[in-house]
Scaffold this motif. Structure first.
Motif, PDB file in Angstrom:
ATOM      1  N   LEU A   1       0.955  -1.243  -0.165  1.00 23.74           N
ATOM      2  CA  LEU A   1      -0.090   0.024   0.103  1.00 23.74           C
ATOM      3  C   LEU A   1       0.914   1.282  -0.092  1.00 23.74           C
ATOM      4  N   GLN A   2       0.655   2.115  -0.930  1.00 23.44           N
ATOM      5  CA  GLN A   2       1.486   3.460  -1.016  1.00 23.44           C
ATOM      6  C   GLN A   2       0.535   4.689  -0.966  1.00 23.44           C
TER       7      GLN A   2
ATOM      8  N   SER B   1       1.759   8.087   0.850  1.00 24.27           N
ATOM      9  CA  SER B   1       0.835   9.474   0.881  1.00 24.27           C
ATOM     10  C   SER B   1      -0.305   9.118   1.994  1.00 24.27           C
ATOM     11  N   LEU B   2      -0.746   9.846   2.752  1.00 21.54           N
ATOM     12  CA  LEU B   2      -2.022   9.636   3.589  1.00 21.54           C
ATOM     13  C   LEU B   2      -2.576  11.030   3.832  1.00 21.54           C
ATOM     14  N   HIS B   3      -3.913  10.881   3.500  1.00 14.75           N
ATOM     15  CA  HIS B   3      -4.984  11.837   3.288  1.00 14.75           C
ATOM     16  C   HIS B   3      -6.006  11.705   4.276  1.00 14.75           C
ATOM     17  N   LEU B   4      -6.157  12.417   5.413  1.00 17.77           N
ATOM     18  CA  LEU B   4      -7.128  12.346   6.262  1.00 17.77           C
ATOM     19  C   LEU B   4      -7.934  13.530   6.926  1.00 17.77           C
TER      20      LEU B   4
ATOM     21  N   GLU C   1       5.692  10.614   2.736  1.00 18.15           N
ATOM     22  CA  GLU C   1       6.123  11.879   2.289  1.00 18.15           C
ATOM     23  C   GLU C   1       4.762  12.877   2.202  1.00 18.15           C
ATOM     24  N   ASP C   2       3.831  12.537   2.314  1.00 15.85           N
ATOM     25  CA  ASP C   2       2.772  13.373   2.353  1.00 15.85           C
ATOM     26  C   ASP C   2       1.699  13.058   3.227  1.00 15.85           C
TER      27      ASP C   2
ATOM     28  N   THR D   1       8.765  19.947   4.827  1.00 20.30           N
ATOM     29  CA  THR D   1       8.388  20.892   5.314  1.00 20.30           C
ATOM     30  C   THR D   1       7.328  21.217   4.535  1.00 20.30           C
ATOM     31  N   GLY D   2       5.931  21.512   5.109  1.00 20.94           N
ATOM     32  CA  GLY D   2       4.806  22.004   4.375  1.00 20.94           C
ATOM     33  C   GLY D   2       3.854  20.651   4.095  1.00 20.94           C
ATOM     34  N   HIS D   3       4.295  19.520   4.080  1.00 21.00           N
ATOM     35  CA  HIS D   3       3.581  18.356   3.717  1.00 21.00           C
ATOM     36  C   HIS D   3       2.884  17.620   4.513  1.00 21.00           C
ATOM     37  N   CYS D   4       2.711  18.228   5.802  1.00 20.11           N
ATOM     38  CA  CYS D   4       1.979  17.763   6.836  1.00 20.11           C
ATOM     39  C   CYS D   4       0.941  18.525   7.631  1.00 20.11           C
TER      40      CYS D   4
END
Length: 327
Positions: free
Chosen positions: A244-245, A267-270, A297-298, A323-326
């Motif tokens: 899983l990516q 990449s994780l979007h929550l 990374e994201d 920086t800026g990706h969290c």
């Protein structure tokens, strides 16, 4: 003897006299009719334009052309059946064709697939191009029967409510399933788990409250805009997905970060959930003594009521996070 001789002589004299007078009569007829007139000699009649109707009665043309008496009389007799045909065959009544056509069901499924809920083969309702099947906006309520060679399925903008265990049975080449914008509220555990080649599962804008059992080869899981709750994600379920990516679970009802997460995640979007805490074990795996997530990374957590007091400890497990990706 003198009398017969006398009669013979008299006959010769009369014959000579008649022959001599014949040219004179012909000459007289020629002078009477003229050189330009046409005439025909019929016996003792001279037939010309002036007396044609007197010789032949034209009013009785039917009598002139009546050959009916000369035609042979036709006799009609019954034809005997040809030899070699039995009397039973000769008395058989002819077969009548049925006006109602007979439908024959094929014994094997072709490339069109078996009939679906519309009563038509899948590739007449959907568009089949090579190994891809496009069933977008086809008013479907269930997954249609698919050809065995299907690799990519797109069934977006339909009214599908449930994914059953047998919907994808035997589709060993299926790599991508896109069921965006349906009304799916449940997925049977065996519906997806047995798909060895499945890599992309796209399920945004549905009504899912829980994730089903997933195959280990999956790389992209997109379940945005559903009703997912933290209790609907089984413990260790995501960590078992070693390939899983990309994990997109934004706009749901999660109250915590689902974890532990697999090391392969990038990449994780929550965002836009109900997450209040950012627990350390979501990113650090104490069981395997991995203190960092090499590829992540994201991360998107915006739109959550997060308690930032626990944030720094979790952040140390993310050295690759730019920086800026969290958050």
């Amino acid at each position: 003897m003198k009398l017969p001789a006398f009669l013979s002589l008299l006959a010769l004299v009369l014959l000579e006299a008649g022959t001599a007078s014949l040219p004179k009569e012909r000459k007289q007829r020629d002078e009477m009719h003229g050189e330009g007139d046409s005439y025909v000699v019929l016996g003792n009649y001279v037939l010309g334009p002036d007396n044609y109707d007197e010789v032949i009665d034209l009013s009785d043309y039917e009598g002139l052309m009546d050959y009916g008496d000369q035609l042979p009389e036709a006799k009609v007799t019954n034809l005997a059946p040809p030899t070699g045909i039995s009397s039973a065959q000769s008395t058989m009544t002819p077969r009548t064709l049925s006006l109602k056509p007979t439908m024959i069901r094929p014994t094997e499924l072709g490339v069109l697939g078996s009939p679906n809920s519309h009563g038509l083969p899948t590739c007449l309702i959907c568009v089949c191009l090579g190994s891809s099947v496009y069933c977008d906006d086809a008013d479907l309520e269930n997954i249609p029967p698919l050809p065995k060679t299907t690799t990519y399925l797109y069934a977006r903008f339909n009214r599908i409510r449930r994914i059953r265990a047998g919907d994808f049975k035997g589709l060993t080449k299926l790599k991508r399933i896109d069921l965006s914008s349906n009304s799916i509220s449940s997925i049977d555990d065996d519906a997806l788990r047995l798909l060895p080649a499945l890599q992309d599962l796209i399920l945004p804008e549905n009504q899912l409250a829980a994730l089903p059992a997933l195959p280990p080869a999956i790389e992209v899981l997109d379940a945005r805009h559903n009703q997912l709750q933290s209790s609907g994600i089984q413990p260790e379920a995501l960590r078992a997905l070693e390939k899983l990516q990309f994990l997109y679970l934004a706009d749901n009802l999660l109250d915590s970060i689902p974890g532990p997460l697999p090391p392969s995640l990038r990449s994780l979007h929550l965002q836009n959930n109900m997450i209040e805490t950012m627990q350390t074990d979501a990113f650090c795996d104490p069981e395997e003594h991995k203190h960092s997530r090499r590829w992540l990374e994201d991360i998107r957590l915006d739109g959550n009521p997060i308690n930032l007091g626990l944030f720094p400890s979790a952040y140390f497990c993310l050295p690759r996070l730019p920086t800026g990706h969290c958050c």
